[in-house]
Design an enzyme around this catalytic site. Sequence first.
Site, PDB file in Angstrom:
ATOM      1  N   ARG A 263       0.849  -1.196   0.000  1.00 34.71           N
ATOM      2  CA  ARG A 263       0.000   0.000   0.000  1.00 34.71           C
ATOM      3  C   ARG A 263       0.881   1.242   0.000  1.00 34.71           C
ATOM      4  NH1 ARG A 263      -2.009   2.706   4.896  1.00 34.71           N
ATOM      5  NH2 ARG A 263      -3.655   4.203   4.350  1.00 34.71           N
TER       6      ARG A 263
ATOM      7  N   ARG B  55      -9.758  18.477   9.511  1.00 39.30           N
ATOM      8  CA  ARG B  55      -8.802  18.539  10.611  1.00 39.30           C
ATOM      9  C   ARG B  55      -8.841  19.886  11.313  1.00 39.30           C
ATOM     10  NH1 ARG B  55      -5.039  14.506  10.389  1.00 39.30           N
ATOM     11  NH2 ARG B  55      -4.777  13.375   8.427  1.00 39.30           N
TER      12      ARG B  55
ATOM     13  N   LYS C 237     -13.083   2.612   0.383  1.00 39.98           N
ATOM     14  CA  LYS C 237     -12.874   2.525   1.833  1.00 39.98           C
ATOM     15  C   LYS C 237     -14.162   2.952   2.533  1.00 39.98           C
ATOM     16  CE  LYS C 237      -8.911   4.320   3.173  1.00 39.98           C
ATOM     17  NZ  LYS C 237      -7.842   5.358   3.248  1.00 39.98           N
TER      18      LYS C 237
ATOM     19  N   THR D 213      -7.008  -1.415   9.781  1.00 40.28           N
ATOM     20  CA  THR D 213      -6.892  -0.486  10.916  1.00 40.28           C
ATOM     21  C   THR D 213      -6.639  -1.190  12.251  1.00 40.28           C
ATOM     22  OG1 THR D 213      -8.525   0.924   9.804  1.00 40.28           O
ATOM     23  CG2 THR D 213      -7.801   1.591  11.989  1.00 40.28           C
TER      24      THR D 213
END
Length: 482
Positions: A33, A74, A221, A281
């Site tokens: 990845r 963020r 995802k 994860t």
Amino acid sequence: MTRRTKILATLGPATDKPGVLESILEAGVNVVRINFSHGSEEEHLERVKAVREWAHVNNTYIGVLMDLQGPKIRIASFKDGIKIDLKNGDTFVLDADQDKLLGNQKSVGIAYKTLPQEVKPGNILILDDGKIVLEVSSIEGNKINTVVTQGGVLSDKKGINLRGGGLSANALTEKDKKDIFTAAKANADYVALSFPVSGDDVRETKALLIEAGCKAGVISKIERAESLKEETIQDIINESAGIMVARGDLGVEIGDAQLPAQQKRLIRMARSNDRIVITATQMLESMIENPIPTRAEVFDVANAVLDGTDAVMLSAETAAGSYPRNAVLTMAEVCEEAEKNPIAKVSHHRLNEKFSDIDETIAMSAMYAANHLGVKVVAALTETGKTAMWMSRISSDVSIYAMSDSVQTLRKVTLYRGVYPCGIDKDTGSDWSDVNQKVIDTLTKNGVVKDGDLVVLTKGMYKDKSGGTNMMKILHVGDNEY
């Protein structure tokens, strides 16, 4: 290799150190990845080059998945890079107008400027993957006033999630669109799409890949609460080559307690729709700093295998961890042990359904024969890998060899559970039946079969015709004629 579940490992600073990349590939990584959230185009292309060179030298195939960053919702930064300590009951302001470098104990800027227009009093905001929890008390212009309900230490540029989802940020950013062209330069096998909320996001990504001249499959995802709605997730799965159960952001949005049931549901849906599924994860999170995993992590990996995941993913464990090789070896061992459980070998896939395609019918028939006849391997001659994909949806302990002269196809099947890529020269002159001998010769040379073994072979009547699989033959290794 006897392991059926594939290992997807993230590359980063740790794997750039001399010998580390080679060590994790030797330990059993099937797909690497590349994370577009970190690093430059030059670094990404150099890492892909190194992987491809190693695979060539070692006469094997390693898939490349390039992961788009997606919208990053963020906070901004704190003055002089300080960290603040928020206590339960403190008031704290997220201010879209505040200087991005002047955050302090009372307030901080936000990179996602429309956030004040998308939240309302009573909403719960989760910061830094659940470490900090804020309840919105009021909105004043571009300021979001909050009360801290779960305190902790907060530092620069931590992510913000809205519990329950609903933020309007587009899945594809301008950076993502540029990174798709980098994926095309790298001839990526898969591109992972972050935060899709509908099949339209996947369709747009596929159109951009075509525009860039990239044949990569899209891995969606699953990270947003709204993507879990029945019609929405079905549309996303239908449009994708596969999905990733991205448990970080998804867990923050829906609550960790809901994750196990959703993971099982998503794996089941992907497999029943003949799509790839990756579980990701924090699978071996403790191994970022420790040479061995916790027992809870071992159970987590094993349960994903028993649920039927195609692949399990390592993130910081290999990208930035102290024990990347150990993490891969541990993952491989846990997967192999879990696959010995009878649950992992029983399948009811499509048993009560009718088939509409001849090639899918042949694939299902081949696996039924293999599971009931004591066959050593199934060999699927394939142009695109689709026949091998259908076969891989059947839980079994019979190895499936996807045999092709297309390097791209052989790299793509590295992500399919129970499927092993095997290059074969299909240039047999005018007699297509000669390929039977070539298949046996290739498998024998590679040490896969020996005299006395049974092999189920599937192929099409015509060479180089995609979707033309219409024949199955059972071959007895050692016969004079095939």
